[in-house]
Motif scaffolding. Sequence first.
Motif, short mmCIF file in Angstrom:
data_model
loop_
_atom_site.label_atom_id
_atom_site.label_comp_id
_atom_site.label_asym_id
_atom_site.label_seq_id
_atom_site.Cartn_x
_atom_site.Cartn_y
_atom_site.Cartn_z
N TYR A 95 0.75 -1.25 -0.04
CA TYR A 95 -0.12 0.02 -0.04
C TYR A 95 0.83 1.33 0.19
O TYR A 95 0.55 2.31 -0.77
CB TYR A 95 -1.10 0.01 1.03
CG TYR A 95 -1.78 1.12 1.22
CD1 TYR A 95 -2.70 1.63 0.18
CD2 TYR A 95 -1.56 2.10 2.32
CE1 TYR A 95 -3.50 2.80 0.50
CE2 TYR A 95 -2.28 3.27 2.66
CZ TYR A 95 -3.16 3.60 1.67
OH TYR A 95 -3.70 4.63 1.75
N LYS A 96 2.00 1.25 0.69
CA LYS A 96 2.90 2.40 0.93
C LYS A 96 4.12 2.16 1.26
O LYS A 96 4.35 1.05 2.09
CB LYS A 96 2.07 3.31 1.73
CG LYS A 96 2.88 4.52 2.16
CD LYS A 96 2.10 5.52 2.99
CE LYS A 96 2.71 6.98 3.37
NZ LYS A 96 2.18 7.59 4.39
N ASN A 97 5.31 2.71 0.93
CA ASN A 97 6.79 2.72 1.35
C ASN A 97 6.85 3.96 1.90
O ASN A 97 6.34 4.97 1.71
CB ASN A 97 7.38 2.62 0.28
CG ASN A 97 7.37 1.17 -0.57
OD1 ASN A 97 7.66 0.21 0.12
ND2 ASN A 97 7.53 1.35 -1.80
N ASP A 144 -8.41 -4.50 -4.90
CA ASP A 144 -8.24 -4.07 -6.30
C ASP A 144 -7.08 -3.50 -6.61
O ASP A 144 -6.37 -3.84 -7.81
CB ASP A 144 -9.50 -3.06 -6.84
CG ASP A 144 -10.89 -4.01 -6.86
OD1 ASP A 144 -10.78 -5.08 -6.72
OD2 ASP A 144 -11.98 -3.07 -6.71
N LEU A 145 -6.44 -2.54 -5.74
CA LEU A 145 -5.07 -1.91 -5.99
C LEU A 145 -4.03 -3.06 -5.94
O LEU A 145 -3.03 -2.95 -6.94
CB LEU A 145 -4.88 -1.36 -4.83
CG LEU A 145 -3.26 -0.32 -4.82
CD1 LEU A 145 -3.48 0.93 -5.55
CD2 LEU A 145 -3.09 -0.19 -3.38
N ALA A 146 -4.27 -4.27 -5.07
CA ALA A 146 -3.17 -5.06 -5.25
C ALA A 146 -2.99 -5.92 -6.45
O ALA A 146 -2.06 -6.09 -7.09
CB ALA A 146 -3.51 -6.02 -3.95
N TRP A 147 -4.16 -6.28 -7.05
CA TRP A 147 -4.24 -7.19 -8.32
C TRP A 147 -3.84 -6.07 -9.36
O TRP A 147 -3.03 -6.53 -10.33
CB TRP A 147 -5.68 -7.67 -8.49
CG TRP A 147 -6.05 -8.76 -7.91
CD1 TRP A 147 -6.73 -9.12 -6.65
CD2 TRP A 147 -5.28 -10.05 -7.90
NE1 TRP A 147 -6.88 -10.36 -6.36
CE2 TRP A 147 -5.52 -11.08 -6.96
CE3 TRP A 147 -4.21 -10.54 -8.81
CZ2 TRP A 147 -5.26 -12.41 -6.89
CZ3 TRP A 147 -3.83 -11.74 -8.72
CH2 TRP A 147 -4.32 -12.80 -7.85
N SER A 148 -4.04 -4.99 -9.40
CA SER A 148 -3.97 -4.10 -10.40
C SER A 148 -2.41 -3.74 -10.45
O SER A 148 -1.59 -3.71 -11.53
CB SER A 148 -4.60 -2.58 -10.30
OG SER A 148 -4.06 -1.65 -11.17
N GLU A 149 -1.86 -3.46 -9.34
CA GLU A 149 -0.29 -3.44 -9.39
C GLU A 149 0.49 -4.63 -9.62
O GLU A 149 1.48 -4.61 -10.48
CB GLU A 149 0.03 -2.84 -7.70
CG GLU A 149 1.71 -2.79 -7.57
CD GLU A 149 1.89 -1.37 -8.44
OE1 GLU A 149 3.20 -1.08 -8.36
OE2 GLU A 149 1.31 -0.58 -8.90
N LEU A 150 -0.02 -5.95 -9.26
CA LEU A 150 0.68 -7.00 -9.76
C LEU A 150 0.49 -7.15 -11.34
O LEU A 150 1.67 -7.65 -11.94
CB LEU A 150 -0.25 -8.29 -9.01
CG LEU A 150 0.50 -9.60 -9.47
CD1 LEU A 150 0.86 -10.46 -8.48
CD2 LEU A 150 -0.77 -10.46 -10.18
#
Length: 180
Positions: A95-97, A144-150
Amino acid sequence: MLKRKFGDWSEWKRILERKYAQKYLNTKEFTGYITLLNTLKVTEPLSVSYGEKRVCIVNDGYMWLQQFPLDKKHSVTTMFNENGEIVQWYIDICYKNSIENNVPWMDDLFLDIILLPSGELIEKDADELEDAYAKGVITKSLYDLAWSELNIIKEQIKSEKFQLVNFSNKHKDILAALLD
């Protein structure tokens, strides 16, 4: 609640003796933090299996380089063996660094990609993401963000546009000079 992972690996009991360095970089190619963990002595080696392949990812003398790009939704750990050869890249979707108490960290979104030097890509921990969503640990937007980034990273790797892997040796060398 997301699992926060720190770049210094200070909680990892497997490592008996270590050297550690970190640095903030702001270059045309990369803005963020890089960390290097040199595992001088471990309690025992750690190997993982990917189908038929068995890969040792930590042992005495191994180095783990972590790249925490700011304003990105991923972090990359490059694992080097005692001879300085890359054994794998481990890409955490996050989510964030950021940084806390002068130590870089990421908030892990469960999904991971392993890239082997052979070019083989392995998706990992989709079950953990599904479970976190089902239990309400993460929202639909984070899911959704996780799948999109992957999917973005996989496409970038396939088209050779995922540049962090190309900086692994350069970033390791920058930090290794600080360990001496």
